[in-house]
Write a protein that holds these residues in place. Structure first.
Motif, PDB file in Angstrom:
ATOM      1  N   GLU A  41       8.218   2.356  -2.477  1.00  0.00           N
ATOM      2  CA  GLU A  41       7.348   2.860  -1.364  1.00  0.00           C
ATOM      3  C   GLU A  41       6.424   4.014  -1.597  1.00  0.00           C
ATOM      4  O   GLU A  41       5.214   4.044  -1.549  1.00  0.00           O
ATOM      5  N   LEU A  42       6.886   5.142  -2.747  1.00  0.00           N
ATOM      6  CA  LEU A  42       5.920   6.248  -2.931  1.00  0.00           C
ATOM      7  C   LEU A  42       4.848   5.748  -3.951  1.00  0.00           C
ATOM      8  O   LEU A  42       3.740   5.841  -3.773  1.00  0.00           O
ATOM      9  N   ASP A  43       5.200   4.687  -4.724  1.00  0.00           N
ATOM     10  CA  ASP A  43       4.554   4.011  -5.674  1.00  0.00           C
ATOM     11  C   ASP A  43       3.031   3.450  -4.914  1.00  0.00           C
ATOM     12  O   ASP A  43       1.862   3.687  -5.224  1.00  0.00           O
ATOM     13  N   LYS A  44       3.644   2.818  -3.898  1.00  0.00           N
ATOM     14  CA  LYS A  44       2.537   1.901  -2.990  1.00  0.00           C
ATOM     15  C   LYS A  44       1.516   2.802  -2.480  1.00  0.00           C
ATOM     16  O   LYS A  44       0.385   2.776  -2.337  1.00  0.00           O
ATOM     17  N   PHE A  45       2.296   4.117  -1.887  1.00  0.00           N
ATOM     18  CA  PHE A  45       1.309   5.072  -1.293  1.00  0.00           C
ATOM     19  C   PHE A  45       0.447   5.636  -2.139  1.00  0.00           C
ATOM     20  O   PHE A  45      -0.733   5.985  -1.897  1.00  0.00           O
ATOM     21  N   GLN A  46       1.069   5.832  -3.614  1.00  0.00           N
ATOM     22  CA  GLN A  46       0.153   6.606  -4.387  1.00  0.00           C
ATOM     23  C   GLN A  46      -0.987   5.486  -4.997  1.00  0.00           C
ATOM     24  O   GLN A  46      -2.375   6.096  -5.176  1.00  0.00           O
ATOM     25  N   GLU A  47      -0.801   4.305  -4.943  1.00  0.00           N
ATOM     26  CA  GLU A  47      -1.849   3.334  -5.187  1.00  0.00           C
ATOM     27  C   GLU A  47      -2.905   3.233  -4.315  1.00  0.00           C
ATOM     28  O   GLU A  47      -4.183   3.553  -4.474  1.00  0.00           O
ATOM     29  N   THR A  48      -2.463   3.501  -2.902  1.00  0.00           N
ATOM     30  CA  THR A  48      -3.555   3.676  -1.941  1.00  0.00           C
ATOM     31  C   THR A  48      -4.331   5.003  -2.027  1.00  0.00           C
ATOM     32  O   THR A  48      -5.736   4.883  -1.932  1.00  0.00           O
ATOM     33  N   VAL A  49      -3.673   6.003  -2.165  1.00  0.00           N
ATOM     34  CA  VAL A  49      -4.574   7.217  -2.538  1.00  0.00           C
ATOM     35  C   VAL A  49      -5.380   7.186  -3.713  1.00  0.00           C
ATOM     36  O   VAL A  49      -6.863   7.365  -3.455  1.00  0.00           O
ATOM     37  N   ASP A  50      -5.081   6.417  -4.812  1.00  0.00           N
ATOM     38  CA  ASP A  50      -6.178   6.230  -5.923  1.00  0.00           C
ATOM     39  C   ASP A  50      -7.163   5.497  -5.548  1.00  0.00           C
ATOM     40  O   ASP A  50      -8.264   5.551  -5.862  1.00  0.00           O
ATOM     41  N   GLU A  51      -6.727   4.384  -4.592  1.00  0.00           N
ATOM     42  CA  GLU A  51      -7.854   3.390  -4.117  1.00  0.00           C
ATOM     43  C   GLU A  51      -8.940   4.297  -3.249  1.00  0.00           C
ATOM     44  O   GLU A  51     -10.234   4.078  -3.743  1.00  0.00           O
ATOM     45  N   LEU A  52      -8.376   4.858  -2.453  1.00  0.00           N
ATOM     46  CA  LEU A  52      -9.140   5.766  -1.569  1.00  0.00           C
ATOM     47  C   LEU A  52     -10.238   6.486  -2.307  1.00  0.00           C
ATOM     48  O   LEU A  52     -11.292   6.854  -1.848  1.00  0.00           O
ATOM     49  N   VAL A  53      -9.762   7.498  -3.325  1.00  0.00           N
ATOM     50  CA  VAL A  53     -10.626   8.256  -3.970  1.00  0.00           C
ATOM     51  C   VAL A  53     -11.922   7.425  -4.639  1.00  0.00           C
ATOM     52  O   VAL A  53     -13.058   7.753  -4.563  1.00  0.00           O
ATOM     53  N   VAL A  54     -11.546   6.325  -5.191  1.00  0.00           N
ATOM     54  CA  VAL A  54     -12.727   5.245  -5.635  1.00  0.00           C
ATOM     55  C   VAL A  54     -13.669   4.563  -4.792  1.00  0.00           C
ATOM     56  O   VAL A  54     -14.985   4.908  -4.772  1.00  0.00           O
ATOM     57  N   ILE A  55     -13.208   4.392  -3.498  1.00  0.00           N
ATOM     58  CA  ILE A  55     -14.083   3.619  -2.357  1.00  0.00           C
ATOM     59  C   ILE A  55     -14.832   4.704  -1.614  1.00  0.00           C
ATOM     60  O   ILE A  55     -15.806   4.445  -1.269  1.00  0.00           O
ATOM     61  N   ALA A  56     -14.163   6.042  -1.503  1.00  0.00           N
ATOM     62  CA  ALA A  56     -14.819   6.890  -0.952  1.00  0.00           C
ATOM     63  C   ALA A  56     -16.117   7.229  -1.625  1.00  0.00           C
ATOM     64  O   ALA A  56     -17.426   7.368  -0.870  1.00  0.00           O
ATOM     65  N   ASP A  57     -16.025   7.501  -2.824  1.00  0.00           N
ATOM     66  CA  ASP A  57     -17.225   7.686  -3.797  1.00  0.00           C
ATOM     67  C   ASP A  57     -18.431   6.645  -3.705  1.00  0.00           C
ATOM     68  O   ASP A  57     -19.281   6.497  -3.593  1.00  0.00           O
ATOM     69  N   GLU A  58     -17.460   5.288  -3.748  1.00  0.00           N
ATOM     70  CA  GLU A  58     -18.392   4.266  -3.703  1.00  0.00           C
ATOM     71  C   GLU A  58     -19.310   3.939  -2.442  1.00  0.00           C
ATOM     72  O   GLU A  58     -20.463   3.719  -2.773  1.00  0.00           O
ATOM     73  N   TYR A  59     -18.649   4.134  -1.545  1.00  0.00           N
ATOM     74  CA  TYR A  59     -19.222   3.612   0.054  1.00  0.00           C
ATOM     75  C   TYR A  59     -19.768   4.719   0.533  1.00  0.00           C
ATOM     76  O   TYR A  59     -20.683   4.569   1.457  1.00  0.00           O
ATOM     77  N   LEU A  60     -19.323   5.944   0.259  1.00  0.00           N
ATOM     78  CA  LEU A  60     -19.547   6.954   1.159  1.00  0.00           C
ATOM     79  C   LEU A  60     -20.458   8.104   0.668  1.00  0.00           C
ATOM     80  O   LEU A  60     -21.211   8.872   1.261  1.00  0.00           O
ATOM     81  N   TRP A  61     -20.317   8.448  -0.605  1.00  0.00           N
ATOM     82  CA  TRP A  61     -21.051   9.329  -1.306  1.00  0.00           C
ATOM     83  C   TRP A  61     -22.376   8.943  -1.183  1.00  0.00           C
ATOM     84  O   TRP A  61     -22.986   7.989  -1.934  1.00  0.00           O
ATOM     85  N   LYS A  62     -23.075   9.802  -0.627  1.00  0.00           N
ATOM     86  CA  LYS A  62     -24.651   9.497  -0.648  1.00  0.00           C
ATOM     87  C   LYS A  62     -25.835  10.371  -1.437  1.00  0.00           C
ATOM     88  O   LYS A  62     -26.749  10.733  -0.916  1.00  0.00           O
TER      89      LYS A  62
END
Lengths: 515, 515
Positions: B447-468
Motif C-alpha cells: 500500500e505504502l509503495d503505491k502511495f509513494q509511486e503516486t507522490v513521485d508521479e505527482l512531482v513530475v506532472i505538476a512540473d509538466e502541466y502546471l509550471w508556467k
C-alpha cells in the motif's frame, strides 16, 4: 413571503438634501431624513404621478415621481426655485442608497457617458443550476441625470460618515462630494449640483433610478426616458394608467366621492388585475378575484383569466392552488398548501364576466385539462368543478377545509382531513346558486337538479351544525371542536360566516336570472 | 448563507442614552447612536468580557458585557458615576431594539414579576411540518434588569418618533418614557432609570438580554444570572474560556506578542473548534481543520472529530461534503456541492493529533461506514480515503476539481467532470507523504509503495502541466484552459499553488519520521 415589510430610516431611500452653500445649513426634501419643520408642504397624488411641493428657507422644491409602463425605472423630476429676494448659492444632493447588494464584487462608479452613478455587484450562486439563472439578474442599480453633476459620491459610509443619515459627514463643513469610486463598501447613488440662483431663478433636473443587467440596458432606458423623449415617456405612462379606467363614471356634487369611484376603485382593481400581484404563480383564488375586478375595467382580461385557469384544472374537477402564468413558473409558498375554496370563485368570475360582456359563447369554448388532453367546454369544466366541490364534504354534508380556505391564517383546523369550514358551507351554496342561475338555459337539467339538491341540503345543515344561537360558527376542527362560537375566549365571532350567510340567503330570495 | 452582514444604524442595537434631566442634554454610551465627542473613551477587550469606560459632561460610564457558557443570554453590567463637583440628576436609558420580529402577533409589554421588557411574536408557518418545528423557536426577546426602572417603553416608533435614533422623541423635552405596552408595532426594549447622584455617587445595574421560548425560560435564566448568582455566572463563563487555553505559554519581553500567542491564537482555534462554526453540519474540510486546531487546546476534541468524520465516510473511501453533528442535522448549502479535497485533511488532522497525544492506538479503532455496517480500523479508513483520492485523477494523473476544492469561489472550473486542480495536485502529494510517514510502521508495505509511486508521479506532472515558467498554475478547466498563469489579465497568480508547492517539496526533503 411576508405581506408587509417594515420601514427603516434607510429604506426605501430616495432623499434630496438641499444645502445652503454659504451658511452650510442643510434640510432634506420632501421631508426625511432630516425632517426639518418646513414653511409649507404639499403632497399631490396624481393619476399617473405623485408630487411634493415644499418650501424651506426661501427655497422651493417640486419633486415629481412617475413610472414607465415597460421599463423598470423610476422617473424623477426635480425643480429648485429661489424665492428669496437675494441670490442664493445652494447644492441639490439627491441621495439614493441602494442597500447591501452582495458580498461579491460590490462597488460603484460614475459613468461619464451615461452621466450616472452605477452600483454593481454579482449575485453569488451555490447550486450549479443557479449559475445560468443568475446571469440574467439585473445586478446593477443606477441613478442617471440629464444634468452633469458638479460632484458625485458612490459610497454610503464615506457619505454618511460619523454624522449619519440626518447629518452626513460628506456634506458637513461645506465640503464637496469626493468624486471617487467605491470598492467593497456599501454603494450608494449620490450627486451634487451646485447652483447659483438669482431671485426667482429655477433649475430643473430629471433623474432615472432603476435596475439593469448591463450598461447597454441603462443606455437604452435613458434613451427612452431622458432628453427629448422624456415628455413621451410621461405620456406613455399616463396612457397606460388611462387604460385602467373603470366602466363607471359618475359626477356628483361630492368631488372626493367622484374621485373615489372614478379613479381610486378602478385603480386598485387594475393594479392587481394587471400585475397579478407581481407573481408568476398567483394563488388561484386571488387570480380569479383579481380577474373578477378586471371585468369592470377590461373584460377581455377577465376572459383570459377564466380560460387560463380552467385549462389548468385537473380532470377530476379540482382546481390547482395556484395558476402558472409563464412556462418557467412554478407553484411556490402558499400555492403548495391545499386550500379547498378555489372553485367557488369560478362561478362568480363567470357571472361577472358575462354580466359585463354578454359573451355567452364563452360557455362553449373548448379547453383541455391539466392532466388530460381531452377537450371540454367551459360549461363542462365548471360542472366538473362544482361536482368536485359537492363531493368534498363529510358524512354530515359539510365541506372539508383541509389546510385552509379563504382565510389563510386559520390554524390547524383540518390538516387531518376531517375538519370542515362554516364559511365554505355558505360559499358553496352561493357558488352553486350562481351557477344554476347562470347556466339554467344551457346546462343539463339533471345536473342542475343535483346542484339544487345540494343547495337545499346546505341550508339545513348550516343551521343544524353551525348556527349557535346568535351567529354562525366558523368551522369544526379535525377533533370535532366547533369554533367561532359564543363560548370561545378568542375568535368568538367571524365576519365571514355572517356576511356570506346573508349573501347566500339573499340569492335564494331572488328569482333566477332576475338578480 | 452570506459570510458577512452589513451594519446599519439600528443593527446590532445595544445603546445606552444618558440624559441630563435638568438641561435635557443627551449623549449615548459607549458611542453610537449620538456619537458625541467624548472626554475620554477606553475599550478593554478582556479574556472573558469586554468593557468600555467613557466620560462625558462629568458623568462616567463603565459598561461590561459577558456571556454565559450554557444560556443564550448577554450579561450587561453598567456603572454610572457622577464625577462632577455638584449633584446631578440624570436618566440612564438602555435602548435595545430587537428589529422586525414577525407579522404575526408582534408586540411587547413590561413584566413586573420578571422586571423585564418582553417582546413577543409568533413565527408564521406555511408548510404543515413547520408548525411543529416552529413551536420550539425562541420567539421572545427580553431585556431584564436587577433594578426597577422608573419608566419603560416597548415601542420603537413611539420612542424614536420623528426625532430618530440620534435624537429620540421619547427623550426630548425632558419627557419620561410612556410606560405603555405595544401591539403590532416594531417592539423594542427600553428602560429609564432616573438618578439623583451626589458628587462621587455611583449606581450599578445588571441587565440580561436574550431570546426565550416562554416566561419560564426567562425566569430560569434570570435566576442563574442576576441577583446572588451573578458573580457565579461571570465565573462560569471565565472558567469556560479558561478551558480553551492553548498548550503553549510563552513569556517574552514583548507582552503584546505574549498575549497574541498565549490568548489570541488559542482563542480563535477554540472558538471554531468548540462551536463548529455555529452549524450542525460543518463542511468536512472546515470540521477537520477546526479539529486540527483543537489538538493544541484539547486533543480529546480532535480525536472525536476524527472518529465522527470517518464514521460518515462512504465505503468506497470518499468523504462526504459535510459532517452531521446531530441526528436531525442535514447537509445544507455548500455541503450539497461536490468538493474534491476533503480527504487531504484527514491525514493532516491525524498527524496533528498523534503529534500532540502520542495516541497511536487510534489507528486501530474500529469504525463503521456511512453506507455499510462493516467495521474497519481508522488505518483502513484513511487508506481507503487515499486510494479514492488517487483514483479521482484524469488521464494525465491530475486530480479532478469537480465543483470546487479548498477555494470555494473558484467559478465553473470543473463542473463537467474534466477540469483539474493545480493546488490539489500538490495537496494530494502533501497528504500522501504525511500518511506514508505517519503509518510507515503499521501500514501494509505494498500500500505504502503505491502511495509513494503516486507522490513521485505527482512531482513530475505538476512540473509538466502546471509550471508556467515563473510559477505554478491554479488549475485547468473543463475546456482545457490553464488558469492562474502569466497570460491571465485577472487571477494571474494564486498563492495556494505556490505555498503548497513549497510545503510538498519541503516534505520530500525531510527524512521519514524526522519531520
Amino acid at each position: 413571503m411576508q405581506p408587509e415589510q417594515p420601514y427603516f430610516a434607510h429604506h426605501p431611500g430616495r432623499f434630496f438634501y438641499l444645502r445652503d452653500d454659504e451658511s452650510g445649513e442643510l434640510f432634506s426634501a420632501p421631508f426625511a431624513p432630516i425632517k426639518a419643520e418646513l414653511d409649507s408642504f404639499e403632497f399631490q397624488p396624481g393619476l399617473s404621478d405623485i408630487k411634493w411641493k415644499i418650501k424651506h428657507s426661501d427655497i422651493e422644491l417640486e419633486i415629481t415621481l412617475t413610472l414607465s409602463p415597460d421599463l423598470a425605472a423610476e422617473l424623477w423630476h426635480v425643480k429648485v426655485r429661489n424665492s428669496d429676494r437675494q441670490s442664493r448659492k445652494v447644492s441639490l444632493v439627491p441621495y439614493f442608497p441602494v442597500g447591501y447588494m452582495s458580498w461579491m464584487n460590490m462597488g460603484a462608479h460614475f459613468d461619464d457617458e451615461l452621466n450616472a452613478v452605477v452600483c454593481t455587484s454579482i449575485t453569488p450562486y451555490q447550486k450549479l443550476e443557479d449559475y445560468a439563472k443568475n446571469k440574467h439578474l439585473k445586478d446593477i442599480t443606477y441613478l442617471a441625470s440629464d444634468v452633469k453633476p458638479t460632484h458625485f459620491e458612490t459610497s454610503l459610509p464615506r457619505f454618511e460618515g460619523q454624522g449619519g443619515l440626518h447629518n452626513p459627514t460628506g456634506l458637513s463643513d461645506k465640503r464637496s462630494l469626493s468624486d471617487q469610486p467605491s470598492h467593497y463598501e456599501m454603494p450608494a447613488c449620490i450627486m451634487q449640483f451646485e447652483l447659483d440662483l438669482k431671485p426667482g431663478d429655477e433649475s430643473e433636473y430629471n433623474f432615472v433610478f432603476g435596475p439593469a443587467l448591463d450598461k447597454q440596458e441603462i443606455s437604452d432606458t435613458l434613451e427612452l426616458t431622458l432628453s427629448d423623449n422624456k415628455a413621451h415617456a410621461a405620456a406613455d405612462y399616463a396612457s397606460y394608467i388611462e387604460s385602467g379606467k373603470g366602466v363607471l363614471n359618475i359626477s356628483t356634487p361630492d368631488k372626493i366621492f367622484d374621485q373615489f369611484v372614478n379613479n381610486w376603485l378602478p385603480r386598485q382593481v387594475f393594479y392587481h388585475g394587471d400585475t397579478h400581484r407581481l407573481t408568476t404563480d398567483p394563488q388561484t383564488r386571488n387570480y380569479l378575484q383579481d380577474g373578477m375586478g378586471m371585468a369592470y375595467v377590461n373584460h377581455e382580461a377577465t376572459k383570459q383569466v377564466i380560460l387560463t385557469s380552467l385549462s389548468q384544472q385537473k380532470r377530476d374537477g379540482e382546481m390547482p392552488d395556484g395558476i402558472l402564468l409563464t412556462p418557467e413558473a412554478e407553484l411556490k409558498y402558499i400555492n403548495q398548501i391545499p386550500h379547498t375554496d378555489h372553485s367557488v370563485w369560478l362561478t362568480l368570475i363567470l357571472e361577472s364576466y358575462i354580466n359585463e360582456s354578454n359573451d355567452w359563447a364563452i360557455l362553449d369554448e373548448l379547453l383541455s385539462w391539466h392532466d388530460s388532453d381531452d377537450e371540454s367546454t367551459v360549461l363542462e369544466h365548471v360542472n366538473m368543478a362544482m361536482r368536485h366541490m359537492c363531493g368534498a364534504r363529510d358524512e354530515r354534508g359539510l365541506p372539508y377545509i383541509a389546510q385552509g380556505d379563504w382565510c389563510d391564517p386559520m390554524n390547524m383546523v383540518g390538516p387531518k382531513g376531517k375538519g370542515v369550514s362554516g364559511w365554505l358551507t355558505q360559499a358553496l351554496s352561493f357558488a352553486l346558486q350562481s351557477w344554476i342561475r347562470l347556466s339554467r338555459d344551457v346546462n343539463d337539467a339533471n345536473e342542475l337538479d343535483k346542484f339544487q339538491e345540494t343547495v337545499d341540503e346546505l341550508v339545513v345543515i348550516a343551521d343544524e351544525y353551525l348556527w349557535k344561537g346568535d351567529w354562525y360558527a366558523r368551522g369544526i376542527t379535525d377533533d370535532g371542536v366547533t369554533f367561532g362560537v359564543p363560548e370561545d375566549k378568542e375568535g368568538r365571532i367571524f365576519l365571514n360566516t355572517q356576511s356570506w350567510a346573508f349573501l347566500a340567503i339573499c340569492q335564494m330570495l331572488c328569482k333566477p336570472r332576475e338578480c
